[in-house]
Design an enzyme around this catalytic site. Structure first.
Site, PDB file in Angstrom:
ATOM      1  N   ASP A   1       0.816  -1.226   0.000  1.00  0.00           N
ATOM      2  CA  ASP A   1       0.000   0.000   0.000  1.00  0.00           C
ATOM      3  C   ASP A   1       0.844   1.267   0.000  1.00  0.00           C
ATOM      4  O   ASP A   1       0.471   2.275   0.599  1.00  0.00           O
ATOM      5  CB  ASP A   1      -0.974   0.010   1.202  1.00  0.00           C
ATOM      6  CG  ASP A   1      -1.738  -1.286   1.313  1.00  0.00           C
ATOM      7  OD1 ASP A   1      -2.290  -1.712   0.298  1.00  0.00           O
ATOM      8  OD2 ASP A   1      -1.753  -1.878   2.414  1.00  0.00           O
TER       9      ASP A   1
ATOM     10  N   LYS B   1       1.982   2.285  -5.043  1.00  0.00           N
ATOM     11  CA  LYS B   1       2.605   1.791  -6.290  1.00  0.00           C
ATOM     12  C   LYS B   1       1.677   2.013  -7.480  1.00  0.00           C
ATOM     13  O   LYS B   1       2.139   2.271  -8.584  1.00  0.00           O
ATOM     14  CB  LYS B   1       2.896   0.283  -6.187  1.00  0.00           C
ATOM     15  CG  LYS B   1       3.926  -0.073  -5.152  1.00  0.00           C
ATOM     16  CD  LYS B   1       4.144  -1.571  -5.097  1.00  0.00           C
ATOM     17  CE  LYS B   1       2.963  -2.352  -4.572  1.00  0.00           C
ATOM     18  NZ  LYS B   1       2.610  -2.148  -3.170  1.00  0.00           N
TER      19      LYS B   1
ATOM     20  N   GLY C   1      -4.852  -4.933  -4.326  1.00  0.00           N
ATOM     21  CA  GLY C   1      -5.983  -4.188  -4.885  1.00  0.00           C
ATOM     22  C   GLY C   1      -5.585  -2.778  -5.215  1.00  0.00           C
ATOM     23  O   GLY C   1      -4.786  -2.182  -4.505  1.00  0.00           O
ATOM     24  N   HIS C   2      -6.084  -2.281  -6.320  1.00  0.00           N
ATOM     25  CA  HIS C   2      -5.881  -0.861  -6.595  1.00  0.00           C
ATOM     26  C   HIS C   2      -7.071  -0.299  -7.360  1.00  0.00           C
ATOM     27  O   HIS C   2      -7.800  -1.024  -8.034  1.00  0.00           O
ATOM     28  CB  HIS C   2      -4.558  -0.608  -7.320  1.00  0.00           C
ATOM     29  CG  HIS C   2      -4.458  -1.243  -8.668  1.00  0.00           C
ATOM     30  ND1 HIS C   2      -3.847  -2.453  -8.878  1.00  0.00           N
ATOM     31  CD2 HIS C   2      -4.904  -0.835  -9.870  1.00  0.00           C
ATOM     32  CE1 HIS C   2      -3.930  -2.761 -10.153  1.00  0.00           C
ATOM     33  NE2 HIS C   2      -4.556  -1.801 -10.790  1.00  0.00           N
TER      34      HIS C   2
ATOM     35  N   GLN D   1       1.918  -6.023  -2.988  1.00  0.00           N
ATOM     36  CA  GLN D   1       2.406  -6.045  -1.594  1.00  0.00           C
ATOM     37  C   GLN D   1       3.732  -5.266  -1.502  1.00  0.00           C
ATOM     38  O   GLN D   1       3.966  -4.392  -2.320  1.00  0.00           O
ATOM     39  CB  GLN D   1       2.559  -7.486  -1.074  1.00  0.00           C
ATOM     40  CG  GLN D   1       1.241  -8.221  -0.878  1.00  0.00           C
ATOM     41  CD  GLN D   1       0.729  -8.901  -2.123  1.00  0.00           C
ATOM     42  OE1 GLN D   1       1.459  -9.535  -2.855  1.00  0.00           O
ATOM     43  NE2 GLN D   1      -0.555  -8.794  -2.387  1.00  0.00           N
TER      44      GLN D   1
HETATM   45  P1  IMP Z   1      -2.068 -13.039   2.469  1.00  0.00           P
HETATM   46  O1  IMP Z   1      -1.240 -12.454   1.382  1.00  0.00           O
HETATM   47  O2  IMP Z   1      -3.564 -12.907   2.221  1.00  0.00           O
HETATM   48  O3  IMP Z   1      -1.659 -14.431   2.823  1.00  0.00           O
HETATM   49  O4  IMP Z   1      -1.821 -12.172   3.792  1.00  0.00           O
HETATM   50  C1  IMP Z   1      -0.563 -12.187   4.466  1.00  0.00           C
HETATM   51  C2  IMP Z   1      -0.232 -10.799   5.016  1.00  0.00           C
HETATM   52  O5  IMP Z   1       0.011  -9.906   3.936  1.00  0.00           O
HETATM   53  C3  IMP Z   1      -1.355 -10.161   5.833  1.00  0.00           C
HETATM   54  O6  IMP Z   1      -0.762  -9.381   6.865  1.00  0.00           O
HETATM   55  C4  IMP Z   1      -2.047  -9.255   4.841  1.00  0.00           C
HETATM   56  O7  IMP Z   1      -2.721  -8.195   5.465  1.00  0.00           O
HETATM   57  C5  IMP Z   1      -0.842  -8.773   4.040  1.00  0.00           C
HETATM   58  N1  IMP Z   1      -1.184  -8.350   2.677  1.00  0.00           N
HETATM   59  C6  IMP Z   1      -1.486  -9.136   1.635  1.00  0.00           C
HETATM   60  N2  IMP Z   1      -1.725  -8.399   0.536  1.00  0.00           N
HETATM   61  C7  IMP Z   1      -1.573  -7.120   0.897  1.00  0.00           C
HETATM   62  C8  IMP Z   1      -1.644  -5.883   0.177  1.00  0.00           C
HETATM   63  O8  IMP Z   1      -1.912  -5.824  -1.033  1.00  0.00           O
HETATM   64  N3  IMP Z   1      -1.371  -4.759   0.903  1.00  0.00           N
HETATM   65  C9  IMP Z   1      -1.046  -4.797   2.213  1.00  0.00           C
HETATM   66  N4  IMP Z   1      -0.966  -5.929   2.924  1.00  0.00           N
HETATM   67  C10 IMP Z   1      -1.213  -7.085   2.263  1.00  0.00           C
END
Ligand code: IMP
Length: 418
Positions: A13, A16, A40-41, A219
């Site tokens: 977040d 990007k 997500g964006h 991420q």
């Molecule tokens: P997962 O990717 O759903 O397995 O989540 C693992 C960790 O990554 C968690 O703390 C999520 O909140 C974080 N996370 C996953 N995708 C994002 C993103 O796009 N932005 C911020 N945090 C993310």
């Protein structure tokens, strides 16, 4: 003609999307190389706003967009995004890797069940089945895009994996997996997606010497499975090096790496975050920065810029320049802090620790700088408040990297190029 990487240096977040949008207007192709619909964006064009979790930026501008082999694809989400584009009269110029792994219904169920079992130690995942899908990839019984476009192949794969999953389901008390239902559902997805599926590795390598390709990270570095705050990470490699694995591109072909970081830090989900501010200034950042997740709507945890973590991220990604985003969110604060070390066991450490229990005990050592007001919407460096410039210089000197882009607002035009 080059590969340009846009990577997040924090916990995701970082903004990007805006930087990718900026560069993709001049590029030929935009590629996602890891993650899935946990990202997500939102893209705003005129009056219209489009939300994406899988399709890369640039699709609205008619660019070629590629979901490469390192991504995990939820076909339902992908079809919804394609349908949404169709409803706006846009046919995406999209190619999805035949090697990309597919998120199955049992992945989502297991994501939730495992989180529940972890209890207080839960990761706080997005519950999209990302971790369980990558787990199957490594265990070598994952389902790939190339499988869902061929019913016979898919059936053979499901015959292997479902009995394994059923045993796990039984031990969790999760009920019976309906293989036939999954087969029917995914064959339908395969039919809808078949025209987009192809060999992205040959395709990308055939154009990379002539075209400009943006590799859009999802991420951020501190969520990287290898380098991040393990186990509180995602299950893929957002690091710039992840492009090589995730898209089948040689490191020699990436000519420019842009590291995106916010002027402060945020994180969603659990895990240590040494500079977290639970009170006043953290709320200021959350409210002014609209820090609520695009995918899950969760409020993001906010805190001061952490230069120990940033230095580590800059080292491993070896970024050419930094894109500093959301500078305007700090407008109006009398003082701003930056973390330049961690206090741990009567010592001050400047290396980002590998063990999460150590990071949990680290206390930030801050440098306090004077705050500013009025950076919002500025388009020229000269017009920034003097203290904002001092803040940027401090970051650049500390990290020994140029700040090449500064974002001072949500709009495309609220951007300073140095
Ligand atoms: P997962 O990717 O759903 O397995 O989540 C693992 C960790 O990554 C968690 O703390 C999520 O909140 C974080 N996370 C996953 N995708 C994002 C993103 O796009 N932005 C911020 N945090 C993310």
């Amino acid at each position: 003609m080059a590969g340009i990487a846009i990577v997040g240096l924090q916990w995701g977040d970082e903004g990007k999307g805006k930087i990718t949008d900026f560069f993709s207007s001049k590029a030929d192709c935009v590629v996602r190389y890891q993650g899935g619909n946990n990202a997500g964006h939102t893209v705003v064009v005129g009056e219209k706003s489009y939300k994406f979790h899988l399709i890369p930026s640039g699709v609205i501008q008619g660019k070629k967009v590629v979901i490469a082999n390192g991504v995990v694809v939820c076909p339902k989400t992908l079809i919804e995004e394609i349908d949404m584009l169709h409803s706006h009269g846009i046919e995406p110029d999209l190619m999805v890797s035949d090697r990309a792994h597919v998120i199955m219904p049992y992945h989502r169920i297991l994501d939730g069940a495992e989180e529940e079992l972890l209890g207080k130690k839960k990761i706080g995942t997005t519950k999209r089945g990302i971790g369980p899908c990558y787990t199957d990839k490594i265990a070598r019984y994952g389902i790939r895009m190339v499988d869902i476009i061929d019913e016979k192949r898919l059936k053979e794969k499901l015959d292997i994996v479902i009995p394994i999953k059923q045993r796990i389901f039984d031990s969790y008390g999760l009920g019976k997996i309906d293989e036939e239902k999954i087969l029917r559902e995914y064959v339908e997805y395969g039919k809808k997606l078949e025209k987009y599926v192809g060999d992205t590795i040959y395709f990308l390598n055939s154009i990379i010497d002539e075209k400009d390709i943006i590799f859009e990270g999802a991420q951020g570095f501190l969520l990287d499975i290898d380098y991040g705050t393990y186990p509180y990470t995602t299950s893929s490699n957002p690091v710039a090096g992840g492009i090589c694995n995730g898209a089948g591109i040689s490191p020699k072909k990436i000519e420019r790496i842009i590291g995106v970081m916010k002027a402060y830090v945020t994180r969603v989900g659990m895990g240590a975050m040494p500079t977290e501010e639970k009170g006043g200034e953290g709320n200021h950042m959350a409210e002014k920065g609209h820090e609520y997740g695009t995918t899950t709507g969760r409020k993001r945890r906010c805190g001061w810029l952490d230069l120990v973590a940033a230095k580590y991220a800059v080292m491993v990604n070896d970024v050419d320049e930094i894109a500093l985003t959301k500078l305007d969110v700090l407008d109006g604060l009398k003082k701003v802090k930056v973390c330049i070390g961690y206090e741990y066991d009567d010592d001050v450490i400047e290396k980002f620790p590998s063990a999460i229990d150590v990071l949990e005990k680290c206390r930030p050592v801050y440098e306090e700088l004077d705050g500013w007001d009025g950076s919002c919407g500025k388009k020229k460096y000269e017009d920034l408040p003097a203290n904002a410039k001092k803040y940027i210089d401090f970051i650049s000197e500390w990290l020994n990297k140029p700040v090449g882009i500064i974002s001072t607002g949500a709009g495309r035009e609220d951007t300073i190029l140095l």
